[in-house]
Design a protein around this motif. Structure first.
Motif, PDB file in Angstrom:
ATOM      1  N   ARG A 274     -40.761  11.460  -3.112  1.00  0.00           N
ATOM      2  CA  ARG A 274     -40.752  12.540  -4.115  1.00  0.00           C
ATOM      3  C   ARG A 274     -41.568  13.693  -3.563  1.00  0.00           C
ATOM      4  O   ARG A 274     -42.698  13.509  -3.105  1.00  0.00           O
ATOM      5  CB  ARG A 274     -41.302  12.041  -5.450  1.00  0.00           C
ATOM      6  CG  ARG A 274     -40.507  10.862  -5.984  1.00  0.00           C
ATOM      7  CD  ARG A 274     -40.928  10.422  -7.376  1.00  0.00           C
ATOM      8  NE  ARG A 274     -40.191   9.205  -7.752  1.00  0.00           N
ATOM      9  CZ  ARG A 274     -38.949   9.180  -8.218  1.00  0.00           C
ATOM     10  NH1 ARG A 274     -38.303  10.327  -8.403  1.00  0.00           N
ATOM     11  NH2 ARG A 274     -38.347   8.049  -8.507  1.00  0.00           N
ATOM     12  N   GLY A 303     -32.916  11.834 -11.751  1.00  0.00           N
ATOM     13  CA  GLY A 303     -34.115  11.764 -12.579  1.00  0.00           C
ATOM     14  C   GLY A 303     -34.362  10.389 -13.154  1.00  0.00           C
ATOM     15  O   GLY A 303     -35.495  10.007 -13.441  1.00  0.00           O
ATOM     16  N   ASP A 304     -33.274   9.605 -13.332  1.00  0.00           N
ATOM     17  CA  ASP A 304     -33.410   8.252 -13.854  1.00  0.00           C
ATOM     18  C   ASP A 304     -33.582   7.223 -12.740  1.00  0.00           C
ATOM     19  O   ASP A 304     -33.578   6.016 -12.994  1.00  0.00           O
ATOM     20  CB  ASP A 304     -32.189   7.893 -14.706  1.00  0.00           C
ATOM     21  CG  ASP A 304     -30.884   8.011 -13.914  1.00  0.00           C
ATOM     22  OD1 ASP A 304     -30.941   8.433 -12.732  1.00  0.00           O
ATOM     23  OD2 ASP A 304     -29.819   7.695 -14.484  1.00  0.00           O
TER      24      ASP A 304
END
Length: 788
Positions: A274, A303-304
């Motif tokens: 990230r 995002g999940d």
């Protein structure tokens, strides 16, 4: 659908996107082919361009333009004829480096005649390549250009084609690389890279012996002395955190290694990184990964956490060019094309699968994909789930959050408690572990394998050194170690390294437990790694120019520990000073001693004088002295601290002032990336003075003085006068060195004075209470110097 539309609008209004290019891989393959048009004459009147103060001029000769990319961009040309390269160097420290490397003490600027040139650029408009006309085929492979690129990849791990392919996808990116053949210095390479913290570099490129002659900020980012001011951080991405799943249950192909007879394992990695975007409109990102990692896939992470679109990436297989290299050697850059350009401040997540062989450890940083120019000053979180066989155990950084048995082995998951500068892990077959707890100290865990010549006794045998070093440094630096647990693991390697709370030490040191090693060697090695918990983690370094604040400080801290904790410690401390002095002055007096690293001492005087200073970090190395960095950052760095300590002790009559400076340095800057200027500022607070001369000479300069002296005494009233004649050579005008003088009066009585030697010849008249039996100038290697 509405979310996608809104994102597209934001991108369109936030930056000017580069034209949509064809596939990253497609453009890369085109560039990799090194195909050029037939040569044509340089336009009448010549051709030239300027970038960041560097000027290139092509007079008569021919140019061959490179085959255009899918967007019609010409990204390079080859020139033969008469050309010229000129650059001013406002930075006095860099100018001295240039003079040393070029072996021209009169050089004021770069002015070189060029007979051949290979130019590559992601910014053809700045160079004005349209003035050379449109390229016209037929295109054919240019053997010279292709060889240059192959050498760059093999000897420098520099993939110019990948960098240019990436630049076509990054808004506002500028990249130029110019290889120039000179009569005086062979091939020199000028690079301007907009995405580097220091954009400008001039390198002398020779196969296997590259030298960094200049490194500069672009003109608008320099201070009034021409010095760089840019913080050392990646210009594209900031790391946020990593989640790694690695399976090490399969055996590797390499031979058994280390004292512990470690069998390598094949690591299969799946990593999610990230990052925070630092550059508006980045349609590609530049990452760093171990050159031994074979990357299989890269994808966008939603995002999940779900896998999104597959992403193109390029990474050159360097071994494919040379069968003599290990078959699994790749370029250490990983270039990834994003499906949607990112905005400044936007968080993105990327997934990676790759494999690489490991011994019994993963070293700091290199095993997971980090931003290309990330150093040890950009903290990030780490979670690593290690699947290992049931006869193995694993140690990671932070805390063990779970250990689950599966049909395939055991999954040990480690998670950092707070962001760290770098992460690592160690595994061990037939493991042995023992914990030690003492009030006021972190829990110390000793961990290693019981295979080969390793044993539980050897693993535990170093615990006292580690515990005593932690206790000593906590008291000395006035700061507790940051971690509540320190894990000390043994690795099949010839070196040691310290992560935050995880110290990896070479298992070869286990031989020392049998008594075959000289006293102090083992203790100094271990204490150096322990000291990094302060110098390296509580305080990291601002750039490669300041890395001596980690290595030199850790080295000197280890020397202090040895002196304070071992029987005969003062003698061992002196032996280390003598060994480092001999190495740095070219003497072979300590070449076979326990603390010797004679590589630098063995080269001739001319080659030693070409080495760079402490303040140039890894750039201190030369073709003749590839290990010069360690000699400068570790050994000379420790000597610089010792000289400072001697000066402060002589002035204040105790060591307390010196240690107060160290304690305040830690207290003032804990958790920060520090610079040499930060240390100088703390020093000036406690010992008010302008210390610039000291750091200019010893950190940013390379000269080492040669002293000779003579003395006599004369009766003076009720006492005696010492007349001391000193000669100083091998340093430039204006040098000044405070040097202690010891007068031995006999009967165990002695005294020390400090004299300032600031001219080639100087006579000192010093009052003494009694007639000395012996006078020693520069006793106990107080000042780094050659004594005659």
């Amino acid at each position: 659908m509405a979310i996608v539309a809104a994102l597209t609008l934001a991108i369109a209004t936030a930056f000017t996107a580069p034209p949509l290019a064809a596939s990253l891989v497609g453009d890369y393959q085109t560039l990799l082919a090194s195909r050029y048009a037939p040569p044509v004459a340089v336009p009448e009147g010549g051709f030239g361009w300027e970038i960041a103060g560097a000027r290139f001029t092509l007079g008569r000769g021919t140019v061959a333009l490179m085959e255009p990319t899918s967007l019609g961009e010409v990204t390079g040309f080859h020139f033969e004829g008469a050309g010229r390269f000129e650059a001013e160097v406002a930075d006095a420290v860099e100018l001295r480096q240039l003079r040393r490397f070029a072996e021209d003490e009169e050089m004021q600027a770069v002015r070189l005649e060029i007979s051949e040139m290979l130019v590559r650029t992601a910014d053809p408009a700045t160079l004005g390549l349209d003035r050379l006309g449109e390229p016209a085929g037929p295109y054919s492979v240019h053997a010279g250009a292709r060889e240059q690129h192959a050498d760059w990849r093999k000897y420098g791990l520099v993939d110019v084609d990948a960098r240019i392919a990436a630049a076509a996808r990054i808004a506002g990116d500028r990249y130029v690389r110019v290889a120039m053949k000179t009569e005086e210095h062979g091939w020199l390479v000028f690079t301007y890279d907009e995405l580097r913290p220091e954009e400008i570099e001039l390198t002398r490129f020779a196969k296997g012996s590259n030298e960094s002659w200049l490194a500069l900020d672009r003109p608008d980012e320099r201070d009034d002395r021409g010095r760089p001011t840019s913080p050392w951080s990646d210009e594209l991405l900031e790391p946020i955190g990593f989640e790694v799943a690695v399976d090490v249950t399969r055996p590797g192909k390499g031979r058994t290694r280390g004292v512990g007879a470690v069998n390598p394992v094949q690591g299969a990695f799946e990593t999610v990184g990230r990052y925070r975007c630092e550059h508006n409109g980045a349609g590609a990102v530049l990452l760093a990964l171990s050159p031994f990692a074979q990357v299989e896939r890269v994808w966008r992470v939603g995002g999940d956490g779900a896998q999104g679109s597959e992403l193109e990436f390029v990474r050159y297989h360097v071994s494919g060019d040379d069968s003599s290299l290990p078959n699994d050697l790749y370029d250490d850059d990983l270039t990834v094309a994003l499906d949607v350009p990112c905005l400044t401040g936007e968080e993105i997540a990327l997934g990676f699968t790759y494999e690489m062989e490991l011994d019994n450890y993963a070293s700091l940083l290199s095993w997971y994909p980090t931003p290309r120019d990330m150093g040890f000053e950009e903290p990030h979180t780490m979670q690593v789930a290690i699947t290992h066989r049931k006869d193995y155990q694993a140690k990671g950084m932070g805390e063990l959050v779970s250990s689950v048995e599966t049909d395939g082995g055991v999954v040990s998951t480690w998670r950092t408690k707070a962001p760290v500068d770098a992460a690592a892990f160690t595994i061990a077959r037939l493991p042995h572990e023992k914990s030690y707890e003492y009030e006021g100290l972190p829990t110390v865990v000793m961990f290693g394998t019981r295979s080969g010549s390793m044993s539980a006794e050897k693993i535990e045998g170093f615990s006292a050194d580690i515990i005593n070093a932690i206790n000593y440094f906590q008291q000395l630096f006035g700061s507790p170690i940051a971690s509540d647990t320190v894990q000390v693991t043994f690795i099949a390697s010839g070196h040691g390294q310290a992560g935050e709370g995880l110290i990896q030490v070479s298992d070869s040191i286990a031989q020392a437990i049998t008594g075959r090693a000289v006293a102090g060697v083992r203790e100094a090695f271990l204490a150096h790694e322990v000291a990094h918990e302060w110098w390296g983690h509580q305080l990291s370094w601002a750039s490669y120019r300041d890395q001596w604040l980690s290595e030199g400080f850790a080295e000197y801290s280890a020397m202090l520990f040895v002196a304070a904790s071992l029987e005969g410690g003062d003698r061992i401390f002196r032996d280390i000073l003598e060994s480092y002095t001999d190495e740095l002055t070219g003497s072979l007096g300590s070449a076979f001693g326990a603390f010797s690293r004679p590589g630098v001492a063995l080269i001739n005087k001319r080659a030693r004088e070409r080495m760079g200073p402490i303040g140039h970090g890894f750039r201190a190395r030369t073709a003749e002295a590839p290990t010069a960095y360690s000699s400068m950052a570790y050994n000379k760095g420790a000597m610089v601290l010792h000289m400072l300590r001697v000066v402060l002790r002589t002035i204040s009559k105790s060591d307390e002032l010196f240690f107060t400076v160290l304690r305040d340095f830690v207290a003032t800057h804990r958790g920060q990336a520090v610079s040499t200027e930060d240390f100088q500022a703390v020093l000036s607070e406690h010992a008010p003075s302008d210390w610039s001369w000291f750091f200019d000479q010893w950190v940013y300069g390379t000269e080492i003085p040669t002293f000779s002296y003579d003395w006599r005494t004369e009766k003076l009233g009720g006492g005696w006068k010492l007349v001391l004649d000193v000669e100083m050579r091998d340093v430039p005008d204006g040098w000044r060195v405070p040097v202690p003088v010891r007068a031995d009066f006999g009967g165990g009585e002695s005294g020390e004075l400090l004299v300032m030697v600031d001219s080639p010849r100087k006579t000192f008249e010093l009052g003494l209470p009694a007639r000395p039996k012996e006078v020693v100038f520069n006793p106990d290697f107080a000042v780094l110097a050659k004594m005659k």
